[in-house]
Design an enzyme around this catalytic site. Structure first.
Site, PDB file in Angstrom:
ATOM      1  N   TYR A 141       0.862  -1.188   0.000  1.00 14.09           N
ATOM      2  CA  TYR A 141       0.000   0.000   0.000  1.00 14.09           C
ATOM      3  C   TYR A 141       0.887   1.222   0.000  1.00 14.09           C
ATOM      4  CZ  TYR A 141      -3.426   3.504   1.568  1.00 14.09           C
ATOM      5  OH  TYR A 141      -4.214   4.616   1.669  1.00 14.09           O
ATOM      6  N   ASP A 236       9.396   2.789  -0.742  1.00 13.80           N
ATOM      7  CA  ASP A 236       8.361   3.475   0.027  1.00 13.80           C
ATOM      8  C   ASP A 236       8.662   3.224   1.500  1.00 13.80           C
ATOM      9  OD1 ASP A 236       4.705   3.439   0.177  1.00 13.80           O
ATOM     10  OD2 ASP A 236       6.235   4.285   1.479  1.00 13.80           O
ATOM     11  N   LYS A 264       5.033   9.643   8.211  1.00  9.93           N
ATOM     12  CA  LYS A 264       4.832   9.210   9.599  1.00  9.93           C
ATOM     13  C   LYS A 264       5.894   9.791  10.550  1.00  9.93           C
ATOM     14  CE  LYS A 264       2.444   5.105   7.898  1.00  9.93           C
ATOM     15  NZ  LYS A 264       1.047   5.141   8.333  1.00  9.93           N
TER      16      LYS A 264
HETATM   17  P1  KE4 Z   1      -0.595   8.597   4.192  1.00 14.21           P
HETATM   18  O1  KE4 Z   1      -1.101   9.240   2.930  1.00 14.21           O
HETATM   19  O2  KE4 Z   1      -1.677   7.822   4.929  1.00 14.21           O
HETATM   20  O3  KE4 Z   1       0.162   9.564   5.100  1.00 14.21           O
HETATM   21  O4  KE4 Z   1       0.529   7.520   3.775  1.00 14.21           O
HETATM   22  C1  KE4 Z   1       0.192   6.524   2.837  1.00 14.21           C
HETATM   23  C2  KE4 Z   1       1.137   5.354   2.980  1.00 14.21           C
HETATM   24  C3  KE4 Z   1       2.168   5.216   2.077  1.00 14.21           C
HETATM   25  N1  KE4 Z   1       3.052   4.193   2.168  1.00 14.21           N
HETATM   26  C4  KE4 Z   1       2.946   3.278   3.160  1.00 14.21           C
HETATM   27  C5  KE4 Z   1       3.946   2.160   3.231  1.00 14.21           C
HETATM   28  C6  KE4 Z   1       1.910   3.380   4.121  1.00 14.21           C
HETATM   29  O5  KE4 Z   1       1.810   2.445   5.103  1.00 14.21           O
HETATM   30  C7  KE4 Z   1       0.995   4.436   4.039  1.00 14.21           C
HETATM   31  C8  KE4 Z   1      -0.153   4.593   5.012  1.00 14.21           C
HETATM   32  N2  KE4 Z   1      -0.248   3.585   6.009  1.00 14.21           N
HETATM   33  C9  KE4 Z   1      -1.584   3.337   6.536  1.00 14.21           C
HETATM   34  C10 KE4 Z   1      -1.518   2.199   7.552  1.00 14.21           C
HETATM   35  N3  KE4 Z   1      -0.937   1.025   7.064  1.00 14.21           N
HETATM   36  C11 KE4 Z   1      -2.150   4.568   7.134  1.00 14.21           C
HETATM   37  C12 KE4 Z   1      -3.355   4.358   7.998  1.00 14.21           C
HETATM   38  C13 KE4 Z   1      -4.605   4.836   7.324  1.00 14.21           C
HETATM   39  O6  KE4 Z   1      -4.750   4.651   6.098  1.00 14.21           O
HETATM   40  O7  KE4 Z   1      -5.438   5.397   8.053  1.00 14.21           O
END
Ligand code: KE4
Length: 419
Positions: A141, A236, A264
């Site tokens: 993801y 990523d 994060k």
């Molecule tokens: P954000 O757009 O949510 O800040 O980041 C996206 C993203 C990109 N790459 C990786 C490896 C990620 O894990 C994420 C977002 N992680 C999720 C939880 N696995 C965020 C939680 C959510 O979607 O509320």
């Protein structure tokens, strides 16, 4: 108002009552609790309950919630203005700090979310190579930009929709999907799309189908294949960055990509992320180059202050904090193993998998017993332990998790996996 009342109110005005799907407890039943505050490794909800928190806001809170240095930095910065839309010295300082931590990130551009970071890094890869296709991995993801909502993990996998409605087929035509830990699937895509692939984007430790570490040689193999094919390798590191080592996955595994996405932790809990990499690639990004990317609040002083405080604290403690986090993670892993539960871990990132004997791939993950996971989740919540409400996420251990709280968690795990 209690959580039930707040949720009834929320669903009337926010889709599903939450601002991000995975928070809705959809995969584990019941309704989400509403948080009132957090401190250290503890979360407090609107019903007067307290939890030991292993979600840690999905990764940012590696130092614990409301870490004093971060809070003080934010409070102080706010007083001088919240946002200017003009360059400031501290943005330069943060970019320099990230580049010092990850030398292969010779240049970085600050953005507001991991989604923006990966989306923009891919645009830079396409602009630099002049190629249109990308390779991602099933179950990885990378945020919710259209071209990446293909066989995605995290909330997509949790909700059983690895793709997404609303994304035209034409927007995903250039997205090719390989299998994580399977280099032959990557070779096959390059063989069938010779000279057309701009980059391979990968979670160096998959954490959005649960934690699935890279098999020996997998990341190095991606490095060799992309270099041979004239494609770029994009790590990523939104989760792994500053999490599994101060220098992230490229330091931890000794494999250097061409591009990175961080999020994060790098924002200290505030909306800040970044992408970066080789100078010649980032020099293609506007206004230095022709790859356009912009943002009103990019590099805003308050988020940058939080990120700076977080990274400075990690830099100061980097010789001890990561081994400490690894040791705490190992304590939790040991209990799952003693209970006969498959568990994957890299440092302070781990996931117990229910109904399977081991997990090395997406195919393994797809055999998990989600109902058994849901029963375990509910039992842990009753014990006052909050883990991610999905089999396809990670547990995050922070520096604030005390030995006593880890021990209490171990006892809770023993009782909760029996359900
Ligand atoms: P954000 O757009 O949510 O800040 O980041 C996206 C993203 C990109 N790459 C990786 C490896 C990620 O894990 C994420 C977002 N992680 C999720 C939880 N696995 C965020 C939680 C959510 O979607 O509320």
């Amino acid at each position: 108002m209690n959580s039930e009342e707040l949720f009834s109110r929320a669903v009337k005005v926010i889709p599903g009552g939450v601002n991000s799907p995975v928070r809705a407890f959809g995969a584990v039943g019941g309704k989400p609790f509403f948080v009132t505050r957090a401190k250290g490794d503890r979360l407090f909800d609107a019903d007067g309950r307290e939890y030991i928190d292993y979600v840690c806001s999905w990764g940012p809170c590696i130092l614990g919630h409301a870490y004093p240095e971060i809070v003080e930095a934010v409070e102080k910065t706010c007083r001088d203005g919240l946002t200017f839309g003009a360059p400031t010295e501290r943005e330069v300082e943060l970019a320099e700090l990230i580049s010092q931590a990850v030398p292969a990130a010779e240049m970085v551009r600050l953005v507001n979310s991991g989604t923006e970071a990966t989306m923009s890094a891919i645009r830079a890869a396409r602009g630099f190579t002049g190629r249109d296709k990308i390779i991602k991995f099933r179950g990885n993801y990378h945020g919710h930009s259209d071209g990446l909502l293909v066989k995605a993990g995290s909330g997509c996998l949790t909700g059983g929709v690895p793709d997404s409605a609303g994304v035209p087929a034409s927007f995903t035509r250039e997205t090719l999907v390989a299998e994580y830990n399977d280099l032959s699937s990557v070779e096959a895509l390059f063989a069938n799309n010779r000279g057309q692939i701009a980059c391979v984007i990968v979670e160096p430790v998959a954490a959005n189908m649960g934690v699935v570490p890279p098999a020996d040689g997998f990341l190095q193999g991606l490095r060799e294949i992309t270099a041979r094919e004239g494609a770029l390798l994009l790590f990523d590191e939104v989760i792994t960055g500053f999490r599994i080592a101060y220098g992230g996955a490229s330091e931890y595994f000794g494999v250097t990509p061409d591009l990175f996405a961080f999020g994060k932790i790098v924002g200290g809990g505030m909306p800040l992320a970044c992408y970066g990499g080789r100078r010649e690639i980032l020099s293609c990004v506007a206004p230095a180059g022709k790859v356009y990317q912009a943002g009103t609040l990019s590099g805003n002083p308050v988020a940058v202050a939080a990120g700076l405080a977080a990274l400075k604290a990690l830099a100061r403690q980097k010789d001890t904090i990561y081994s400490e986090l690894d040791r705490k993670g190992a304590r939790l892993q040991k209990i799952y193993e003693e209970c006969g539960i498959a568990v994957n871990r890299v440092g302070s990132l781990l996931t117990p998998f229910f109904g399977v004997s081991s997990v090395r791939s997406y195919a393994d993950v797809s055999k998990c017993d989600k109902e058994k996971f849901a029963r375990y989740f509910s039992a842990m919540l009753k014990e006052g332990i909050y883990v991610a409400p999905s089999q396809f996420e990670a547990m995050f251990v922070s520096a604030a998790h005390s030995e006593e709280d880890i021990s209490r968690t171990c006892d809770a795990i023993r009782r909760s996996v029996l359900n």
